[in-house]
Design a protein around this motif. Structure first.
Motif, PDB file in Angstrom:
ATOM      1  N   LYS A   1       0.967  -1.217   0.047  1.00 32.82           N
ATOM      2  CA  LYS A   1      -0.140   0.058   0.123  1.00 32.82           C
ATOM      3  C   LYS A   1       0.788   1.096   0.184  1.00 32.82           C
ATOM      4  CE  LYS A   1      -4.097  -1.806   2.308  1.00 32.82           C
ATOM      5  NZ  LYS A   1      -4.960  -1.995   3.498  1.00 32.82           N
ATOM      6  N   ILE A   2       2.029   1.092   0.495  1.00 31.58           N
ATOM      7  CA  ILE A   2       3.002   2.403   0.979  1.00 31.58           C
ATOM      8  C   ILE A   2       3.444   2.549  -0.486  1.00 31.58           C
ATOM      9  CG2 ILE A   2       4.849   3.269   2.184  1.00 31.58           C
ATOM     10  CD1 ILE A   2       3.703   2.022   4.665  1.00 31.58           C
ATOM     11  N   LYS A   3       4.380   1.449  -0.693  1.00 30.53           N
ATOM     12  CA  LYS A   3       5.304   1.548  -1.856  1.00 30.53           C
ATOM     13  C   LYS A   3       4.522   1.441  -3.406  1.00 30.53           C
ATOM     14  CE  LYS A   3       9.458   1.685  -0.896  1.00 30.53           C
ATOM     15  NZ  LYS A   3      10.266   2.940  -1.001  1.00 30.53           N
ATOM     16  N   GLY A   4       3.231   0.987  -3.406  1.00 27.49           N
ATOM     17  CA  GLY A   4       2.708   0.482  -4.758  1.00 27.49           C
ATOM     18  C   GLY A   4       2.576  -0.562  -4.707  1.00 27.49           C
ATOM     19  N   GLY A   5       1.808  -1.193  -5.684  1.00 31.08           N
ATOM     20  CA  GLY A   5       1.503  -2.682  -6.070  1.00 31.08           C
ATOM     21  C   GLY A   5       2.572  -3.265  -6.730  1.00 31.08           C
ATOM     22  N   GLN A   6       3.287  -2.621  -7.298  1.00 28.96           N
ATOM     23  CA  GLN A   6       4.331  -3.170  -8.426  1.00 28.96           C
ATOM     24  C   GLN A   6       5.644  -4.043  -7.689  1.00 28.96           C
ATOM     25  OE1 GLN A   6       6.294  -0.272 -10.812  1.00 28.96           O
ATOM     26  NE2 GLN A   6       6.528  -1.440 -12.407  1.00 28.96           N
ATOM     27  N   LEU A   7       5.590  -5.230  -8.271  1.00 27.70           N
ATOM     28  CA  LEU A   7       6.708  -6.097  -7.529  1.00 27.70           C
ATOM     29  C   LEU A   7       7.695  -6.492  -8.854  1.00 27.70           C
ATOM     30  CD1 LEU A   7       4.410  -8.912  -6.111  1.00 27.70           C
ATOM     31  CD2 LEU A   7       5.611  -6.879  -4.935  1.00 27.70           C
ATOM     32  N   PHE A   8       8.893  -6.486  -8.316  1.00 32.84           N
ATOM     33  CA  PHE A   8       9.958  -6.702  -9.214  1.00 32.84           C
ATOM     34  C   PHE A   8      10.688  -8.142  -8.930  1.00 32.84           C
ATOM     35  CE2 PHE A   8       9.524  -2.256  -9.059  1.00 32.84           C
ATOM     36  CZ  PHE A   8       9.628  -1.822 -10.070  1.00 32.84           C
ATOM     37  N   SER A   9      11.054  -8.616  -9.633  1.00 31.67           N
ATOM     38  CA  SER A   9      11.770 -10.105  -9.423  1.00 31.67           C
ATOM     39  C   SER A   9      12.936 -10.265 -10.410  1.00 31.67           C
ATOM     40  CB  SER A   9      10.683 -11.301  -9.631  1.00 31.67           C
ATOM     41  OG  SER A   9      10.334 -11.295 -11.081  1.00 31.67           O
ATOM     42  N   ILE A  10      13.779 -11.139  -9.973  1.00 27.72           N
ATOM     43  CA  ILE A  10      15.263 -11.477 -10.702  1.00 27.72           C
ATOM     44  C   ILE A  10      15.340 -12.985 -10.583  1.00 27.72           C
ATOM     45  CG2 ILE A  10      16.520 -10.836  -8.624  1.00 27.72           C
ATOM     46  CD1 ILE A  10      18.363  -9.391 -10.841  1.00 27.72           C
ATOM     47  N   GLY A  11      15.984 -13.608 -11.443  1.00 24.58           N
ATOM     48  CA  GLY A  11      16.091 -15.257 -11.330  1.00 24.58           C
ATOM     49  C   GLY A  11      17.143 -15.538 -10.260  1.00 24.58           C
ATOM     50  N   PRO A  12      17.022 -16.590  -9.808  1.00 25.17           N
ATOM     51  CA  PRO A  12      17.827 -17.101  -8.538  1.00 25.17           C
ATOM     52  C   PRO A  12      19.281 -17.388  -9.108  1.00 25.17           C
ATOM     53  CG  PRO A  12      16.455 -19.076  -9.547  1.00 25.17           C
ATOM     54  CD  PRO A  12      16.024 -17.637 -10.088  1.00 25.17           C
ATOM     55  N   ASP A  13      19.404 -17.445 -10.468  1.00 29.51           N
ATOM     56  CA  ASP A  13      20.974 -17.528 -10.918  1.00 29.51           C
ATOM     57  C   ASP A  13      21.561 -16.065 -11.489  1.00 29.51           C
ATOM     58  OD1 ASP A  13      20.675 -20.345 -10.608  1.00 29.51           O
ATOM     59  OD2 ASP A  13      19.889 -20.745 -12.735  1.00 29.51           O
ATOM     60  N   ALA A  14      20.703 -15.080 -11.164  1.00 29.56           N
ATOM     61  CA  ALA A  14      21.068 -13.638 -11.357  1.00 29.56           C
ATOM     62  C   ALA A  14      22.304 -13.417 -10.662  1.00 29.56           C
ATOM     63  CB  ALA A  14      20.137 -12.700 -11.180  1.00 29.56           C
ATOM     64  N   LEU A  15      23.309 -12.712 -11.067  1.00 26.24           N
ATOM     65  CA  LEU A  15      24.482 -12.229 -10.278  1.00 26.24           C
ATOM     66  C   LEU A  15      24.136 -11.030  -9.362  1.00 26.24           C
ATOM     67  CD1 LEU A  15      27.036 -12.641 -13.159  1.00 26.24           C
ATOM     68  CD2 LEU A  15      26.521 -14.224 -11.218  1.00 26.24           C
TER      69      LEU A  15
ATOM     70  N   SER B   1      15.286  -2.995  -0.652  1.00 29.00           N
ATOM     71  CA  SER B   1      15.601  -4.282   0.084  1.00 29.00           C
ATOM     72  C   SER B   1      15.140  -5.473  -0.770  1.00 29.00           C
ATOM     73  CB  SER B   1      15.005  -4.482   1.247  1.00 29.00           C
ATOM     74  OG  SER B   1      13.681  -4.749   1.070  1.00 29.00           O
ATOM     75  N   LEU B   2      15.828  -6.532  -0.501  1.00 28.01           N
ATOM     76  CA  LEU B   2      15.538  -7.961  -1.354  1.00 28.01           C
ATOM     77  C   LEU B   2      14.769  -8.854  -0.605  1.00 28.01           C
ATOM     78  CD1 LEU B   2      18.803  -8.546  -3.050  1.00 28.01           C
ATOM     79  CD2 LEU B   2      16.856  -7.142  -4.169  1.00 28.01           C
ATOM     80  N   LEU B   3      14.015  -9.551  -1.220  1.00 24.33           N
ATOM     81  CA  LEU B   3      13.251 -10.681  -0.425  1.00 24.33           C
ATOM     82  C   LEU B   3      13.420 -11.766  -1.176  1.00 24.33           C
ATOM     83  CD1 LEU B   3       9.615  -9.077   0.140  1.00 24.33           C
ATOM     84  CD2 LEU B   3      11.657  -9.377   2.045  1.00 24.33           C
ATOM     85  N   ARG B   4      13.663 -13.099  -0.573  1.00 23.06           N
ATOM     86  CA  ARG B   4      13.694 -14.253  -1.192  1.00 23.06           C
ATOM     87  C   ARG B   4      12.186 -14.639  -1.493  1.00 23.06           C
ATOM     88  NH1 ARG B   4      17.091 -19.009   0.883  1.00 23.06           N
ATOM     89  NH2 ARG B   4      17.117 -19.382  -1.231  1.00 23.06           N
ATOM     90  N   ALA B   5      12.000 -15.145  -2.666  1.00 16.26           N
ATOM     91  CA  ALA B   5      10.895 -15.668  -3.266  1.00 16.26           C
ATOM     92  C   ALA B   5      10.058 -16.405  -2.173  1.00 16.26           C
ATOM     93  CB  ALA B   5      10.941 -16.009  -4.631  1.00 16.26           C
ATOM     94  N   VAL B   6      10.663 -17.417  -1.754  1.00 14.31           N
ATOM     95  CA  VAL B   6       9.891 -18.587  -0.868  1.00 14.31           C
ATOM     96  C   VAL B   6       9.466 -17.784   0.282  1.00 14.31           C
ATOM     97  CG1 VAL B   6      10.122 -20.338   0.447  1.00 14.31           C
ATOM     98  CG2 VAL B   6      11.256 -20.388  -1.677  1.00 14.31           C
ATOM     99  N   ASN B   7      10.119 -16.819   1.066  1.00 17.24           N
ATOM    100  CA  ASN B   7      10.023 -16.060   2.187  1.00 17.24           C
ATOM    101  C   ASN B   7       8.781 -15.149   1.920  1.00 17.24           C
ATOM    102  OD1 ASN B   7      11.743 -17.465   3.675  1.00 17.24           O
ATOM    103  ND2 ASN B   7      13.300 -15.873   3.516  1.00 17.24           N
ATOM    104  N   PHE B   8       8.751 -14.471   0.763  1.00 16.05           N
ATOM    105  CA  PHE B   8       7.720 -13.550   0.287  1.00 16.05           C
ATOM    106  C   PHE B   8       6.498 -14.265   0.155  1.00 16.05           C
ATOM    107  CE2 PHE B   8       5.784 -11.212  -2.870  1.00 16.05           C
ATOM    108  CZ  PHE B   8       5.528  -9.787  -2.421  1.00 16.05           C
ATOM    109  N   GLU B   9       6.535 -15.368  -0.540  1.00 18.39           N
ATOM    110  CA  GLU B   9       5.194 -16.319  -0.934  1.00 18.39           C
ATOM    111  C   GLU B   9       4.697 -16.750   0.378  1.00 18.39           C
ATOM    112  OE1 GLU B   9       6.257 -19.510  -3.648  1.00 18.39           O
ATOM    113  OE2 GLU B   9       6.544 -17.891  -5.203  1.00 18.39           O
TER     114      GLU B   9
END
Length: 64
Positions: free
Chosen positions: A9-23, A38-46
């Motif tokens: 709600k504060i930051k907006g509904g847009q989510l960004f992701s990057i693959g697990p093999d990304a550098l 900040s970054l979130l691990r996809a599993v934790n976020f889900e």
């Protein structure tokens, strides 16, 4: 405690992701480009989203 839905709600509904093999430089580049703090691990976020969804389940609805 701040919930994921509150952050969205504060930051907006847009989510960004990057693959697990990304550098790391790719992740940092995305963060700088899109002003991500900040970054979130996809599993934790889900897991957080699922816990929030279950917590907010309407009382009249029964899961089958």
């Amino acid at each position: 405690m701040m919930l994921v839905k509150d952050i969205l709600k504060i930051k907006g509904g847009q989510l960004f992701s990057i693959g697990p093999d990304a550098l790391l430089p790719q992740a940092v580049g995305l963060m700088v480009e899109d002003d991500i703090g900040s970054l979130l691990r996809a599993v934790n976020f889900e897991n957080k989203l699922l816990r929030q969804y279950i917590k907010d389940w309407p009382e009249g609805d029964k899961a089958s």
